[in-house]
Design a protein around this motif. Structure first.
Motif, PDB file in Angstrom:
ATOM      1  N   ALA A  26      28.572 123.597  30.572  1.00 36.45           N
ATOM      2  CA  ALA A  26      28.827 124.616  29.556  1.00 36.45           C
ATOM      3  C   ALA A  26      30.240 124.513  29.006  1.00 36.45           C
ATOM      4  O   ALA A  26      30.477 124.762  27.812  1.00 36.45           O
ATOM      5  N   GLU A  27      31.190 124.130  29.864  1.00 35.20           N
ATOM      6  CA  GLU A  27      32.576 124.059  29.389  1.00 35.20           C
ATOM      7  C   GLU A  27      32.760 122.957  28.345  1.00 35.20           C
ATOM      8  O   GLU A  27      33.607 123.069  27.447  1.00 35.20           O
ATOM      9  N   ASP A  28      31.968 121.868  28.441  1.00 38.03           N
ATOM     10  CA  ASP A  28      32.064 120.814  27.432  1.00 38.03           C
ATOM     11  C   ASP A  28      31.530 121.280  26.084  1.00 38.03           C
ATOM     12  O   ASP A  28      32.114 120.992  25.032  1.00 38.03           O
ATOM     13  N   LEU A  29      30.442 122.007  26.107  1.00 31.45           N
ATOM     14  CA  LEU A  29      29.886 122.526  24.859  1.00 31.45           C
ATOM     15  C   LEU A  29      30.827 123.558  24.247  1.00 31.45           C
ATOM     16  O   LEU A  29      31.031 123.591  23.024  1.00 31.45           O
ATOM     17  N   ALA A  30      31.448 124.391  25.082  1.00 35.31           N
ATOM     18  CA  ALA A  30      32.411 125.374  24.586  1.00 35.31           C
ATOM     19  C   ALA A  30      33.633 124.674  23.983  1.00 35.31           C
ATOM     20  O   ALA A  30      34.202 125.136  22.978  1.00 35.31           O
ATOM     21  N   ARG A  31      34.044 123.561  24.588  1.00 38.13           N
ATOM     22  CA  ARG A  31      35.196 122.821  24.056  1.00 38.13           C
ATOM     23  C   ARG A  31      34.894 122.282  22.665  1.00 38.13           C
ATOM     24  O   ARG A  31      35.725 122.362  21.759  1.00 38.13           O
ATOM     25  N   LEU A  32      33.682 121.745  22.477  1.00 37.23           N
ATOM     26  CA  LEU A  32      33.300 121.264  21.150  1.00 37.23           C
ATOM     27  C   LEU A  32      33.327 122.406  20.141  1.00 37.23           C
ATOM     28  O   LEU A  32      33.828 122.245  19.022  1.00 37.23           O
ATOM     29  N   ALA A  33      32.788 123.549  20.507  1.00 34.39           N
ATOM     30  CA  ALA A  33      32.770 124.696  19.593  1.00 34.39           C
ATOM     31  C   ALA A  33      34.183 125.093  19.184  1.00 34.39           C
ATOM     32  O   ALA A  33      34.444 125.402  18.008  1.00 34.39           O
ATOM     33  N   ALA A  34      35.107 125.089  20.145  1.00 33.22           N
ATOM     34  CA  ALA A  34      36.487 125.476  19.846  1.00 33.22           C
ATOM     35  C   ALA A  34      37.150 124.452  18.931  1.00 33.22           C
ATOM     36  O   ALA A  34      37.845 124.817  17.967  1.00 33.22           O
ATOM     37  N   TRP A  35      36.944 123.165  19.219  1.00 35.27           N
ATOM     38  CA  TRP A  35      37.528 122.133  18.359  1.00 35.27           C
ATOM     39  C   TRP A  35      36.980 122.226  16.941  1.00 35.27           C
ATOM     40  O   TRP A  35      37.739 122.216  15.971  1.00 35.27           O
ATOM     41  N   TYR A  36      35.652 122.329  16.830  1.00 34.25           N
ATOM     42  CA  TYR A  36      35.048 122.330  15.503  1.00 34.25           C
ATOM     43  C   TYR A  36      35.441 123.578  14.720  1.00 34.25           C
ATOM     44  O   TYR A  36      35.600 123.524  13.498  1.00 34.25           O
ATOM     45  N   GLY A  37      35.610 124.681  15.407  1.00 32.25           N
ATOM     46  CA  GLY A  37      35.960 125.914  14.707  1.00 32.25           C
ATOM     47  C   GLY A  37      37.386 125.963  14.207  1.00 32.25           C
ATOM     48  O   GLY A  37      37.690 126.700  13.261  1.00 32.25           O
ATOM     49  N   THR A  38      38.281 125.181  14.805  1.00 29.41           N
ATOM     50  CA  THR A  38      39.705 125.333  14.499  1.00 29.41           C
ATOM     51  C   THR A  38      40.354 124.113  13.857  1.00 29.41           C
ATOM     52  O   THR A  38      41.475 124.222  13.347  1.00 29.41           O
ATOM     53  N   ILE A  39      39.706 122.951  13.871  1.00 24.94           N
ATOM     54  CA  ILE A  39      40.316 121.728  13.345  1.00 24.94           C
ATOM     55  C   ILE A  39      39.746 121.416  11.965  1.00 24.94           C
ATOM     56  O   ILE A  39      38.540 121.459  11.754  1.00 24.94           O
ATOM     57  N   SER A  40      40.635 121.089  11.026  1.00 18.95           N
ATOM     58  CA  SER A  40      40.203 120.701   9.682  1.00 18.95           C
ATOM     59  C   SER A  40      41.099 119.569   9.194  1.00 18.95           C
ATOM     60  O   SER A  40      42.307 119.589   9.444  1.00 18.95           O
ATOM     61  N   PRO A  41      40.543 118.567   8.500  1.00 22.78           N
ATOM     62  CA  PRO A  41      39.122 118.439   8.163  1.00 22.78           C
ATOM     63  C   PRO A  41      38.283 118.051   9.377  1.00 22.78           C
ATOM     64  O   PRO A  41      38.790 117.490  10.342  1.00 22.78           O
ATOM     65  N   ALA A  42      37.007 118.367   9.291  1.00 23.03           N
ATOM     66  CA  ALA A  42      36.047 118.012  10.334  1.00 23.03           C
ATOM     67  C   ALA A  42      34.775 117.528   9.653  1.00 23.03           C
ATOM     68  O   ALA A  42      34.280 118.180   8.734  1.00 23.03           O
ATOM     69  N   VAL A  43      34.256 116.404  10.111  1.00 20.12           N
ATOM     70  CA  VAL A  43      33.057 115.831   9.499  1.00 20.12           C
ATOM     71  C   VAL A  43      32.005 115.584  10.574  1.00 20.12           C
ATOM     72  O   VAL A  43      32.341 115.220  11.704  1.00 20.12           O
ATOM     73  N   ILE A  44      30.763 115.820  10.233  1.00 18.43           N
ATOM     74  CA  ILE A  44      29.633 115.525  11.105  1.00 18.43           C
ATOM     75  C   ILE A  44      28.921 114.295  10.567  1.00 18.43           C
ATOM     76  O   ILE A  44      28.494 114.280   9.408  1.00 18.43           O
ATOM     77  N   ARG A  45      28.831 113.270  11.403  1.00 22.14           N
ATOM     78  CA  ARG A  45      28.040 112.079  11.055  1.00 22.14           C
ATOM     79  C   ARG A  45      26.703 112.224  11.746  1.00 22.14           C
ATOM     80  O   ARG A  45      26.592 112.067  12.951  1.00 22.14           O
ATOM     81  N   CYS A  46      25.705 112.575  10.972  1.00 18.75           N
ATOM     82  CA  CYS A  46      24.396 112.884  11.533  1.00 18.75           C
ATOM     83  C   CYS A  46      23.511 111.642  11.481  1.00 18.75           C
ATOM     84  O   CYS A  46      23.317 111.055  10.413  1.00 18.75           O
ATOM     85  N   GLY A  47      23.016 111.237  12.639  1.00 18.77           N
ATOM     86  CA  GLY A  47      22.130 110.079  12.706  1.00 18.77           C
ATOM     87  C   GLY A  47      20.675 110.491  12.565  1.00 18.77           C
ATOM     88  O   GLY A  47      20.354 111.531  11.993  1.00 18.77           O
ATOM     89  N   TRP A  48      19.784 109.664  13.132  1.00 19.18           N
ATOM     90  CA  TRP A  48      18.353 109.879  12.965  1.00 19.18           C
ATOM     91  C   TRP A  48      17.633 110.175  14.277  1.00 19.18           C
ATOM     92  O   TRP A  48      16.507 110.652  14.273  1.00 19.18           O
ATOM     93  N   GLY A  49      18.269 109.891  15.392  1.00 17.83           N
ATOM     94  CA  GLY A  49      17.585 110.090  16.664  1.00 17.83           C
ATOM     95  C   GLY A  49      17.144 111.517  16.902  1.00 17.83           C
ATOM     96  O   GLY A  49      16.094 111.778  17.497  1.00 17.83           O
ATOM     97  N   GLN A  50      17.952 112.484  16.426  1.00 20.57           N
ATOM     98  CA  GLN A  50      17.620 113.888  16.671  1.00 20.57           C
ATOM     99  C   GLN A  50      16.382 114.334  15.889  1.00 20.57           C
ATOM    100  O   GLN A  50      15.798 115.371  16.195  1.00 20.57           O
ATOM    101  N   GLU A  51      15.972 113.547  14.895  1.00 18.38           N
ATOM    102  CA  GLU A  51      14.780 113.900  14.117  1.00 18.38           C
ATOM    103  C   GLU A  51      13.489 113.617  14.876  1.00 18.38           C
ATOM    104  O   GLU A  51      12.459 114.228  14.609  1.00 18.38           O
ATOM    105  N   ARG A  52      13.540 112.640  15.781  1.00 17.26           N
ATOM    106  CA  ARG A  52      12.310 112.009  16.242  1.00 17.26           C
ATOM    107  C   ARG A  52      11.738 112.678  17.492  1.00 17.26           C
ATOM    108  O   ARG A  52      11.470 112.047  18.503  1.00 17.26           O
ATOM    109  N   ASN A  53      11.573 113.994  17.387  1.00 13.67           N
ATOM    110  CA  ASN A  53      10.947 114.765  18.457  1.00 13.67           C
ATOM    111  C   ASN A  53      10.353 116.024  17.856  1.00 13.67           C
ATOM    112  O   ASN A  53      10.514 116.301  16.665  1.00 13.67           O
TER     113      ASN A  53
END
Length: 473
Positions: free
Chosen positions: A80-107
């Motif tokens: 849980a602490e790793d997921l919380a760390r990502l949330a904190a980084w993404y919420g406070t750092i700019s610019p921030a970009v998401i590179r979305c692949g295709w693997g998450q689609e295939r389920n």
């Protein structure tokens, strides 16, 4: 910069990341929803952007509300602490970009997961600056539709989801499929439920034509094989996939032997069926120039005049500055009513694993093939990557012959024991041909032909399997 990689595998990129989140396959949706929830809870949601450039933010927030960081982490198999760390980084750092692949689609949750991931920069206000927002495929930037090139309206034909090819060949009777024309595809290697597809292709009363450059696994079932040109022998217009490029493809040699392009074959068929004169627009430079002149904003004409066809924003657009969404109101629809979801928007469906088949099988791309293209050149026997803990529990050593199986079939190959996949997940490369395994079956033999929650995509990463040592003879 902070680099975060979300992938069940420890890829080369993950090895150099500041944070690697090896999610269980199929759990990207709760992970993304938990990040959305945390952005609202911690005050990192950009209310000004949401009010001015989106619709449905309240509904999205409500859908994300049950997914706390702790709950999502438990479902995804993450600290849980790793997921919380990502949330904190993404919420406070700019610019921030998401590179979305295709693997998450295939389920089973693929559509909702992709929507939730692509909602993140809107919620966090990451658009409007260079280096912010998200990136997927950029080919859509050219706004070129098939109708622009073909110039013929879509006929009122029956449409069959190719992920149900096996069902279509064996079960559809109103009317039954009597003729199959295969082009740009090697369905024996790429379509789910491989054994059902093979049984369908083996029907004595099915007439199968395969238009191909090589003798693939699918051509083995063909009644007629038509030789196809390569990109070295034909004219075409090609859009860049990751980059902002529009390419004029010109032949460097004449078609070899009797090889013909897709366009020429279909034009010839149309003429014989009384639907055309047998001439293909893309068969020669003059016809291609006529097609290019019909493309939006004269882009194709510029390309054919030897000039660079410019993408929006001069080829380096800033989202919400140079380009806007192509929705009627130019807003991001975070909870679109027009999307038909089988389970409901952002609804999570549990893992299909069972006690009998507890392992998640994924089939990611490898450096050897592009889908199944070049599969004939792949060296050696394919290897199933599995975590050391999973291998030890099954008394399997690196290099051992193994069988990977479920109720749909089995694949016989070799084991690759490695920490590069998370425990509980095994990986067999995408696009394998029969030659790459001991028994001629590949990963799609273990993939159900169930469909994703949105748009009817294939659930390649919903295969749940068991692995055991293959008896030596």
């Amino acid at each position: 910069a902070k680099l975060v990689v979300i992938d069940p595998r420890r890829t080369p990129l993950a090895r150099i990341a500041d944070l690697h989140l090896p999610v269980k396959p199929g759990t990207d949706l709760p992970v993304a929803l938990s990040l959305i929830r945390e952005l609202f809870v911690q005050g990192h949601a950009d209310q000004t952007f949401l009010a001015g450039h989106t619709t449905g933010s309240d509904e999205l927030r409500q859908a994300a509300e049950p997914w706390t960081i702790e709950r999502a982490a438990a479902v995804a198999g993450l600290p849980a602490e790793d997921l919380a760390r990502l949330a904190a980084w993404y919420g406070t750092i700019s610019p921030a970009v998401i590179r979305c692949g295709w693997g998450q689609e295939r389920n089973r949750n693929g559509g909702g997961a992709t929507m939730a991931i692509l909602a993140l920069p809107a919620v966090a206000g990451k658009f409007g600056v260079r280096g912010g927002g998200y990136t997927m495929s950029n080919s859509g930037a050219w706004d070129i539709k098939a109708e622009d090139i073909i110039g013929v309206p879509q006929p009122a034909s029956r449409l069959i989801n190719m992920n149900h090819l096996g069902r279509a060949l064996l079960d559809y009777t109103d009317p039954p499929v009597k003729v199959l024309f295969v082009y740009n595809c090697n369905p024996v290697a790429t379509v789910p439920d491989q054994n059902r597809v093979k049984r369908g292709l083996a029907r004595e009363d099915l007439f199968t034509v395969v238009h191909e450059q090589l003798l693939t696994d699918t051509t083995a079932y063909a009644d007629v094989i038509l030789p196809a040109t390569t990109f070295l022998e034909q004219y075409d217009i090609a859009k860049g996939y990751g980059a902002y490029h529009l390419h004029l493809v010109q032949p460097v040699i004449a078609p070899v032997g009797e090889a013909r392009s897709n366009q020429d074959v279909f034009a010839g068929l149309a003429a014989r069926l009384g639907q055309g004169d047998g001439e293909s627009d893309l068969g020669e430079a003059g016809g291609l120039m006529d097609v290019a002149s019909r493309l939006p904003e004269g882009r194709g004409a510029a390309l054919l005049d030897g000039k660079r066809a410019m993408a929006p924003g001069g080829g380096a657009p800033i989202q919400f500055v140079d380009v806007m969404p192509r929705t009627p109101d130019t807003k991001v629809h975070l909870f679109p009513s027009r999307v038909d979801s089988r389970a409901g928007l952002y609804a999570y469906t549990d893992d299909p694993a069972t006690d009998r088949y507890p392992l998640s099988l994924i089939s990611p791309a490898s450096e050897h093939t592009v889908s199944s293209t070049l599969g004939e050149l792949r060296p050696g026997t394919a290897r199933l990557k599995m975590h050391p803990a999973d291998a030890i529990a099954r008394v399997i050593a690196d290099g051992d012959p193994i069988r990977v199986f479920n109720e749909l079939g089995e694949v016989q190959c070799e084991a690759a024991v490695t920490g590069d996949v998370r425990e509980g997940t095994v990986a067999l490369p995408k696009g394998l041909w029969a030659k790459s395994t001991f028994n001629g079956a590949t990963a799609t033999a273990l993939v159900p032909d169930s469909l994703t929650d949105i748009a009817g995509g294939a659930c390649f990463n919903d295969a749940r399997v068991q692995v055991e040592l293959l008896a030596r003879h």
